[in-house]
Design a protein around this motif. Structure first.
Motif, mmCIF file in Angstrom:
data_model
loop_
_atom_site.group_PDB
_atom_site.id
_atom_site.type_symbol
_atom_site.label_atom_id
_atom_site.label_comp_id
_atom_site.label_asym_id
_atom_site.label_seq_id
_atom_site.Cartn_x
_atom_site.Cartn_y
_atom_site.Cartn_z
ATOM 1 N N ARG A 163 18.013 -8.289 48.874
ATOM 2 C CA ARG A 163 19.144 -7.998 49.663
ATOM 3 C C ARG A 163 20.388 -8.873 49.064
ATOM 4 O O ARG A 163 21.308 -8.415 48.716
ATOM 5 C CB ARG A 163 19.100 -8.091 51.035
ATOM 6 N N TYR A 166 21.163 -7.687 45.824
ATOM 7 C CA TYR A 166 21.884 -6.488 45.844
ATOM 8 C C TYR A 166 23.568 -6.663 46.487
ATOM 9 O O TYR A 166 24.442 -6.058 45.852
ATOM 10 C CB TYR A 166 21.295 -5.520 47.028
ATOM 11 N N ASP A 167 23.648 -7.498 47.420
ATOM 12 C CA ASP A 167 24.906 -7.689 47.986
ATOM 13 C C ASP A 167 25.893 -8.175 46.962
ATOM 14 O O ASP A 167 27.007 -7.970 46.794
ATOM 15 C CB ASP A 167 24.848 -8.871 49.097
ATOM 16 N N MET A 170 26.840 -5.528 44.725
ATOM 17 C CA MET A 170 28.050 -4.728 45.250
ATOM 18 C C MET A 170 29.495 -5.527 45.202
ATOM 19 O O MET A 170 30.364 -4.883 45.012
ATOM 20 C CB MET A 170 27.562 -4.470 46.762
#
Lengths: 290, 290, 290, 290, 290
Positions: A163, A166-167, A170
């Motif tokens: 995560r 991913y963060d 993004m």
């Protein structure tokens, strides 16, 4: 994993087994040996029986049992090899993300680059500790206290590292340093991380079916217990030696299978997870550094 | 699935089989035993025949039968393991959707996040009940009455859960919180759900071919019925014991195969679907909560 | 495909084979039986020969032949299972297209929805009839006469159904109800249809290599013809029974292999294509209806 | 590939082998027969030796050798089947490109449609001739002299056909008849062509490892040469017949393996590349014509 | 890799093994021979013992050992074949990148085209040297001094070549000669390079599990050492010859396995990496030249 030379026959023939195998093998071997000795004593010296038995019966069963054990070893080896493949894929995916991030990010995004350089190898460390039911995070490079706290509090750390990656992707996307198409390309490897964790968990948490495992041990046990009956008429006290030898070979196959089918521990047959994780760290560092 | 320690030999050797195996094994064993006893009685004590038969014939057939049974067990195990892989993939896909939804949705989209947090684990529960021909939806978190009704009325609930997820993703896309590229990325795992349901249905609804199954049972039966003829000249009444032992091993292999080839029930060898579904719920909750 | 309970041993042991197996098995069995009887008669009663032969030779060859046959059965089973997997994938792809079309199309596009609801299941019916060399289209829902004519005139109907689906997707795209990204997502399953047709055609049109098939039959035949020579010195006229039994087991393995390696017909071992196609129709209808 | 009915046992049992097998099998068989005859003559009639040998030794070795040969046959069959799968995939990819091109191109782009209709099947013809080391291009439809010259001059023709397809797609894209997303979709199958060529080349150019092949032949030879020593004490001159029969079976397995492991030639066991290529041409023509 | 004709039986039967096999085989064979001779001498001529032993025990163990060795050979072969597949994929990916770059780049981008023409084959050379622990870069075409220096300084050269390719693609993208969609298409093969390197490293660095390897050698050794005990009562001094022959076959299987399981060296069984790399160079040159 022990480093060994598969071609040095001499040392391999006289090397000792792992503690696990020895701890189980010797009591079993001793039990079968003593049992056979007693039986021979009773039959030959006490009751003085004679019988022209044949060993054809144990011959057929022996081949079937051998077939069963050898195929079971193959299954165990497949799991071991699948585990190795998954960690090989982890190396590939880590390298590939690093190469792509390096190519996609503009030259001046040194902070993002630094983040990925330090965070990508954490995936390997997190998976390793997760598979060993450990809560250590000493090998991870946790960047700052906020991230460290999130990792520590997380119940499933490989998910958390994924995560965090991913963060950041993004965030880069929102800042425009990574495009939508590039997100798409990066997703392949990020998805790969989740698949690798899940597959390793599957191998770790699923032994072969209960009935299967139970049957093999029952088969082996009954075979060894009845083997003297076939052999002692012809071989007398030599039967003790013969039964122990046969039992040694058959049980060893089963014990080795048990040992290699769970490849993520720290036994001598287990996969070198530490080395692989460090290799990932070295590779990613080199790619995202210079 | 029973939790067991594959390394505790003692308990495994003396543990009893599952009810299913016992229910079939004992009558068959008894039948073969009584039949052999009768045959021996007739041949040895009634007609008092003598014959120097050899067991070479049953030796060859025994090896071929054993080979057949062992490979059939391998096939059954492959199905069991494929089932386990599919549920492992379900874990991966559920986690991955959660991670992606969390990364893609803007911070303020708490309602959408909540929806996915509650709906994603329903896929696992729906598939589980579907595979067990159950109509229970008690474990699902049905969010509101409209959704609950749609799920209840649906004839194929895993499909319905998948549609509810798709619909929500489309809604987010129309509202602009998810982009077209992100839909594309999410589609991989949503497609995965359908593939997993279909593959599990395939395993559940397709036993091995009829002729194959019939032949194995015929082969086993004829082999056991004719075995005494080879053994009784040499072994006399011991033949009863020998034939029963051989039959016990051979039939057990077939029975274990039958048990593990359909891995989605609630037998002791079946896969721990309940545990896996709850694990998915825990993982997704953690990812989409904090 | 016959519906059967793989766990009802009694009925399976006494059930009869498929017509195909019986039609080939009995003449072969009879031939071998009569041949062995004649040989025994000549050797024992006419020429009155005596010879202390051993059966070791046929023992070795028997194991090798058995190994060969069992692995050949495995190969045949793999083909059967691959066929089942392909049709399972067809179910998945049909469902997935329906779910996606339902999610992508706007509410008011009832006509397009209707078109896909009726056309998607036609893929399964077209493939089924194509694999059975049939030209029937009665089960298809051909929507209107123009489409019906195109399907009837087409030489490769699965291709035509696939094209009709593609054309409609393109039409929707031109009208703006489906975006370019959504086309991309739909393409996965549409491509799947073509791959499934091609793979089924491959299984159907490719028996095992000619030399392989010929050799197995030669091996089996010579083995059976020479088997009496090994057995008759010890067993006399019982040889007829023994040779027939051995031959029965060995030939059955080969016959079952032949039967299951071509799984798309209407034999009792063949795959339930009708049921699967109807299931697809039901599933797609439910998804695109309510 | 020979067209045969795998179910006509009679003709298969009495059919002759391929020239290749016969050319190698008979001299080997003759050599082993004469050698055994000489040995028997020397031992029985010249030196008149007697010896109570057992055949247990050759029995163990025979099973191991048989196992080895059967698994080697399986490996050869896997290559053959992989080759078949690749050509099946070529059929799928060709059809799929045709279907997509037909759907993507506007109605008025008749020239482009024509180009693809004539060029796509050339991939199959080019691969076929390439795999047979042939330089014929007679079966290709080379459209115009410029393209014909490029193909003739090219050293790797399958690559050239693939490039010609790519170039045309790019031309369509520049003219706006194909969009970027559609290029992406078409790329899957165009990439497939390259993968198929490469995989076929791999199968063609890589026999099994040298040591492996050498060992099997050595094992077979020594086994056959020493076999008479075990048999002649019991069987006398019949040994010649027995050894030849055993050798016939064992060598045949190896010869069949050799024949099917290289499946792209024009032997009777080789794949029907001509038929498949023509089928592709028919299918593509139908799709891009009406 | 040695170039050989798998069909020339004569030369293969009398050809000698590789140095590696001979170096290990002969001392082991000699040891077993001398040991057996001594044992026979002691038992027959010194102590003059008599015993009616049977060889059934070694018969059962022999089959199990043979099964074990043959399956182990299969595993080794699978690794060898996987290595071959990876290099086949490297050929495909290299060709495919070249074809795509050629189609995507505008005609006037001769410098970029030149760059890819010279750089793509370097991937194969870099992987080859990397797998052989070599630091030679003589076969690479390093274009200019800056690139040469980066490659030389790099600790993981295949990664560096991959990065150099990625960087150039990104440069083209920034200059607008390659679009975002085309990057996406090229990414498939660029990713392929990393996967191939990682998979080759995995095969190279992971021998079969330590316990497994150790057990096979122990089994083989104990089997050979105890074999004379079974044979010498019947065969006398011939036992020396028989034990050596059996040992020769069994040890050869293991030695061949050891040799082929590590396929990236320069042994006669190893893969022809040099030839494949040069073939890639030729193919890429042709595609990006004319």
């Amino acid at each position: 994993m022990i480093q060994y030379n598969p071609r040095s026959w001499f040392s391999l023939i006289f090397d000792v087994y792992s503690r696990y195998v020895i701890k189980l093998l010797f009591p079993l071997l001793l039990f079968v040996g003593v049992f056979t000795l007693l039986l021979c004593f009773l039959v030959i010296d006490v009751f003085n029986l004679h019988y022209g038995g044949t060993i054809a019966f144990h011959s057929i069963l022996g081949v079937i049992l051998g077939l069963f054990l050898v195929l079971r070893t193959n299954t165990a080896y497949d799991r071991w090899w699948e585990g190795r493949k998954l960690w090989g894929q982890l190396v590939n995916d880590s390298r590939q993300i690093a190469i792509k991030v390096d190519a996609f990010l503009p030259k001046e995004a040194t902070e993002d680059r630094e983040y990925f350089r330090r965070m990508i190898p954490n995936a390997a460390f997190a998976i390793k500790e997760h598979l060993r039911d450990s809560i250590l995070i000493g090998e991870m490079d946790t960047i700052n206290d906020e991230i460290k706290n999130r990792i520590i509090k997380s119940k499933h750390r490989p998910n958390m590292v994924n995560r965090l990656l991913y963060d950041r992707v993004m965030k880069c996307m929102k800042e425009g340093t990574i495009t939508a198409e590039q997100l798409f390309i990066l997703d392949k490897e990020l998805k790969g991380f989740t698949d690798i964790v899940g597959a390793c968990e599957r191998i770790k948490s699923t032994p072969i079916p209960y009935s299967y495992s139970m049957f093999i041990k029952k088969f082996l046990f009954i075979y060894a217990i009845t083997l003297p009956v076939s052999f002692m008429w012809d071989f007398g006290y030599w039967t003790v030696f013969i039964v122990m030898l046969a039992f040694y070979f058959l049980v060893s196959i089963e014990l080795i299978s048990e040992e290699i089918e769970d490849p993520f521990g720290t036994d001598i047959n287990d996969l070198p997870l530490n080395e692989i994780a460090l290799k990932i760290k070295r590779n990613v560092s080199e790619i995202l550094h210079d």
